[in-house]
Design a protein around this motif. Structure first.
Motif, PDB file in Angstrom:
ATOM      1  N   THR A 111       0.839  -1.194   0.000  1.00  0.00           N
ATOM      2  CA  THR A 111       0.000   0.000   0.000  1.00  0.00           C
ATOM      3  C   THR A 111       0.880   1.252   0.000  1.00  0.00           C
ATOM      4  N   HIS A 112       0.248   2.409  -0.075  1.00  0.00           N
ATOM      5  CA  HIS A 112       0.964   3.677  -0.001  1.00  0.00           C
ATOM      6  C   HIS A 112       0.967   4.223   1.422  1.00  0.00           C
ATOM      7  N   PHE A 113       0.391   3.490   2.379  1.00  0.00           N
ATOM      8  CA  PHE A 113       0.306   3.971   3.759  1.00  0.00           C
ATOM      9  C   PHE A 113       1.661   3.908   4.466  1.00  0.00           C
ATOM     10  N   THR A 114       1.787   4.683   5.548  1.00  0.00           N
ATOM     11  CA  THR A 114       3.002   4.657   6.363  1.00  0.00           C
ATOM     12  C   THR A 114       2.764   3.996   7.716  1.00  0.00           C
ATOM     13  N   ASN A 115       1.510   3.664   8.039  1.00  0.00           N
ATOM     14  CA  ASN A 115       1.224   2.932   9.282  1.00  0.00           C
ATOM     15  C   ASN A 115       0.011   2.035   9.064  1.00  0.00           C
ATOM     16  N   THR A 116      -0.080   0.982   9.852  1.00  0.00           N
ATOM     17  CA  THR A 116      -1.146  -0.011   9.674  1.00  0.00           C
ATOM     18  C   THR A 116      -2.515   0.525  10.081  1.00  0.00           C
ATOM     19  N   ASP A 117      -2.573   1.531  10.949  1.00  0.00           N
ATOM     20  CA  ASP A 117      -3.858   2.086  11.372  1.00  0.00           C
ATOM     21  C   ASP A 117      -4.679   2.576  10.179  1.00  0.00           C
ATOM     22  N   ASP A 118      -3.982   3.201   9.212  1.00  0.00           N
ATOM     23  CA  ASP A 118      -4.699   3.761   8.065  1.00  0.00           C
ATOM     24  C   ASP A 118      -5.347   2.687   7.192  1.00  0.00           C
ATOM     25  N   VAL A 119      -4.819   1.463   7.239  1.00  0.00           N
ATOM     26  CA  VAL A 119      -5.433   0.367   6.491  1.00  0.00           C
ATOM     27  C   VAL A 119      -6.863   0.157   6.963  1.00  0.00           C
ATOM     28  N   PHE A 120      -7.053   0.134   8.281  1.00  0.00           N
ATOM     29  CA  PHE A 120      -8.380  -0.132   8.837  1.00  0.00           C
ATOM     30  C   PHE A 120      -9.282   1.091   8.748  1.00  0.00           C
ATOM     31  N   ALA A 121      -8.687   2.274   8.703  1.00  0.00           N
ATOM     32  CA  ALA A 121      -9.478   3.489   8.555  1.00  0.00           C
ATOM     33  C   ALA A 121     -10.021   3.638   7.138  1.00  0.00           C
ATOM     34  N   CYS A 122      -9.264   3.173   6.159  1.00  0.00           N
ATOM     35  CA  CYS A 122      -9.632   3.400   4.753  1.00  0.00           C
ATOM     36  C   CYS A 122     -10.225   2.187   4.039  1.00  0.00           C
ATOM     37  N   PHE A 123      -9.888   0.970   4.480  1.00  0.00           N
ATOM     38  CA  PHE A 123     -10.288  -0.200   3.706  1.00  0.00           C
ATOM     39  C   PHE A 123     -11.116  -1.222   4.485  1.00  0.00           C
ATOM     40  N   ALA A 124     -11.063  -1.222   5.811  1.00  0.00           N
ATOM     41  CA  ALA A 124     -11.784  -2.235   6.586  1.00  0.00           C
ATOM     42  C   ALA A 124     -13.289  -1.991   6.543  1.00  0.00           C
ATOM     43  N   THR A 125     -14.067  -3.059   6.766  1.00  0.00           N
ATOM     44  CA  THR A 125     -15.523  -2.975   6.830  1.00  0.00           C
ATOM     45  C   THR A 125     -15.993  -3.578   8.154  1.00  0.00           C
ATOM     46  N   PRO A 126     -16.497  -2.759   9.098  1.00  0.00           N
ATOM     47  CA  PRO A 126     -16.634  -1.294   9.018  1.00  0.00           C
ATOM     48  C   PRO A 126     -15.286  -0.603   9.214  1.00  0.00           C
ATOM     49  N   ALA A 127     -15.185   0.654   8.769  1.00  0.00           N
ATOM     50  CA  ALA A 127     -13.943   1.418   8.910  1.00  0.00           C
ATOM     51  C   ALA A 127     -13.700   1.739  10.382  1.00  0.00           C
ATOM     52  N   VAL A 128     -12.448   1.668  10.781  1.00  0.00           N
ATOM     53  CA  VAL A 128     -12.066   1.957  12.166  1.00  0.00           C
ATOM     54  C   VAL A 128     -10.915   2.953  12.143  1.00  0.00           C
ATOM     55  N   THR A 129     -11.078   4.085  12.815  1.00  0.00           N
ATOM     56  CA  THR A 129     -10.032   5.103  12.860  1.00  0.00           C
ATOM     57  C   THR A 129      -9.446   5.177  14.258  1.00  0.00           C
ATOM     58  N   TRP A 130      -8.132   4.953  14.333  1.00  0.00           N
ATOM     59  CA  TRP A 130      -7.458   4.973  15.631  1.00  0.00           C
ATOM     60  C   TRP A 130      -6.795   6.319  15.903  1.00  0.00           C
ATOM     61  N   HIS A 131      -6.608   7.127  14.882  1.00  0.00           N
ATOM     62  CA  HIS A 131      -6.000   8.442  15.065  1.00  0.00           C
ATOM     63  C   HIS A 131      -6.569   9.386  14.018  1.00  0.00           C
ATOM     64  N   LEU A 132      -6.350  10.667  14.203  1.00  0.00           N
ATOM     65  CA  LEU A 132      -6.915  11.656  13.302  1.00  0.00           C
ATOM     66  C   LEU A 132      -6.289  11.564  11.924  1.00  0.00           C
ATOM     67  N   LEU A 133      -7.115  11.657  10.893  1.00  0.00           N
ATOM     68  CA  LEU A 133      -6.643  11.698   9.518  1.00  0.00           C
ATOM     69  C   LEU A 133      -6.822  13.110   8.974  1.00  0.00           C
ATOM     70  N   SER A 134      -5.815  13.615   8.291  1.00  0.00           N
ATOM     71  CA  SER A 134      -5.893  14.955   7.737  1.00  0.00           C
ATOM     72  C   SER A 134      -6.795  14.968   6.513  1.00  0.00           C
ATOM     73  N   VAL A 135      -7.682  15.977   6.441  1.00  0.00           N
ATOM     74  CA  VAL A 135      -8.564  16.117   5.289  1.00  0.00           C
ATOM     75  C   VAL A 135      -8.291  17.435   4.560  1.00  0.00           C
ATOM     76  N   ASP A 136      -7.165  18.067   4.894  1.00  0.00           N
ATOM     77  CA  ASP A 136      -6.817  19.327   4.263  1.00  0.00           C
ATOM     78  C   ASP A 136      -6.299  19.096   2.854  1.00  0.00           C
TER      79      ASP A 136
END
Length: 314
Positions: A111-136
């Motif tokens: 993937t293009h991610f730098t940490n495993t948390d983002d995998v579950f935030a962006c691709f898991a069902t249901p999505a799980v966010t462990w830390h804040l993601l930037s939307v800027d």
């Protein structure tokens, strides 16, 4: 309760079957991942979405080694609400497999991610966010990103270090804020160029970059030199980060070298970690050139401690 007992039994099976200590275990919705201290992953449980990473969708009742043509793995991740799996390599690459946005991915993909948390935030069902993601937007930089971009940039720097004939451009104000050593040094001098002789360019550049980013990016052998610098400058946090980097990169070939460094720089936690690794891989470690070249006093202490640890009972 039966599922818990099965998982515990499987962990025992992995340890006994491979003779390799486990360093991390992650449990998904109905599957489990286990990481050995040599960077191998074993998986077992449900596999309807390929979350075991075996290349198929067959359930596995016993731990199965995931074959990856990748570098050493240092982290595995799963979430109890999803059928998704992830892993991180020593160089920071993140892999994912299993249920990814409703699709079944039966083999680990980069993937293009730098940490495993983002995998579950962006691709898991249901999505799980462990830390804040930037939307800027891409045109906005955080304070941390701005500082990182200005490191070793000559445009607005007001100080440079000369190490091994190479220049590193920095900012006096930031160095004073981040490091007590530099606060004292730069209050006593108006020099625009400072020469460094006791450390290599690679190590000193990594140190200055750490002051800008709060992270280090060095292989374990080079992190030893940074550990020396951290001890010299009394940078306790940097010293801890160096030890963690060294732990993640330990192998049978470099274990004695890393143990020697831990003893030299009085890194007690790292010393104990390296010692236990050497004992757990005693046969392979004692056949390395580093063991043959081991300092006499260190060798004597190692054998004595290993004996008390029970390494020579069999």
């Amino acid at each position: 309760m039966a599922g818990v007992i099965t998982a515990m039994g499987s962990l025992v099976w992995v340890t006994m079957a491979t003779s390799k200590p486990l360093v991390q275990v992650s449990c998904g919705y109905a599957h489990t991942l286990a990481l050995t201290d040599e960077g191998f992953i074993y998986s077992w449980g449900a596999n309807s979405y390929g979350q075991l990473g075996t290349g198929n969708k067959s359930n596995q009742a016993v731990p199965t080694l995931i074959n990856m043509d990748k570098e050493r793995l240092v982290e595995v991740a799963a979430c109890h609400t999803s059928h998704t799996s992830a892993a991180k390599t020593q160089s920071g690459q993140v892999l994912m497999w299993g249920q990814c946005r409703g699709q079944a991915v039966a083999y680990p993909h980069l993937t293009h991610f730098t940490n495993t948390d983002d995998v579950f935030a962006c691709f898991a069902t249901p999505a799980v966010t462990w830390h804040l993601l930037s939307v800027d937007g891409d045109d906005y930089l955080t304070v941390a990103q701005s500082l990182k971009r200005e490191f070793d940039s000559p445009e607005i720097s007001d100080l440079k270090f000369l190490v091994d004939g190479k220049c590193i451009h920095v900012h006096k104000a930031l160095l004073k804020i981040r490091c007590e050593h530099f606060r004292a040094l730069l209050n006593e001098t108006d020099e625009e160029t400072i020469e460094i002789h006791q450390f290599s360019y690679l190590v000193y550049r990594a140190f200055l970059e750490y002051l800008y980013t709060d992270t280090i990016n060095l292989p374990p052998e080079d992190a030893i030199g940074l550990l020396d610098l951290a001890t010299y400058y009394r940078e306790s946090r940097l010293k801890r980060l160096c030890q963690e980097t060294i732990k993640r990169g330990i192998t049978e070939e470099n274990a004695i070298t890393l143990l020697s460094a831990a003893v030299k720089y009085e890194a007690r936690d790292l010393e104990e970690f390296c010692f236990k690794f050497c004992v757990n891989h005693l046969t392979a470690v004692t056949q390395t050139q580093a063991f043959a070249d081991m300092d006499h006093d260190l060798l004597k202490n190692f054998i004595s401690k290993a004996s008390r640890y029970g390494a020579f009972k069999n």
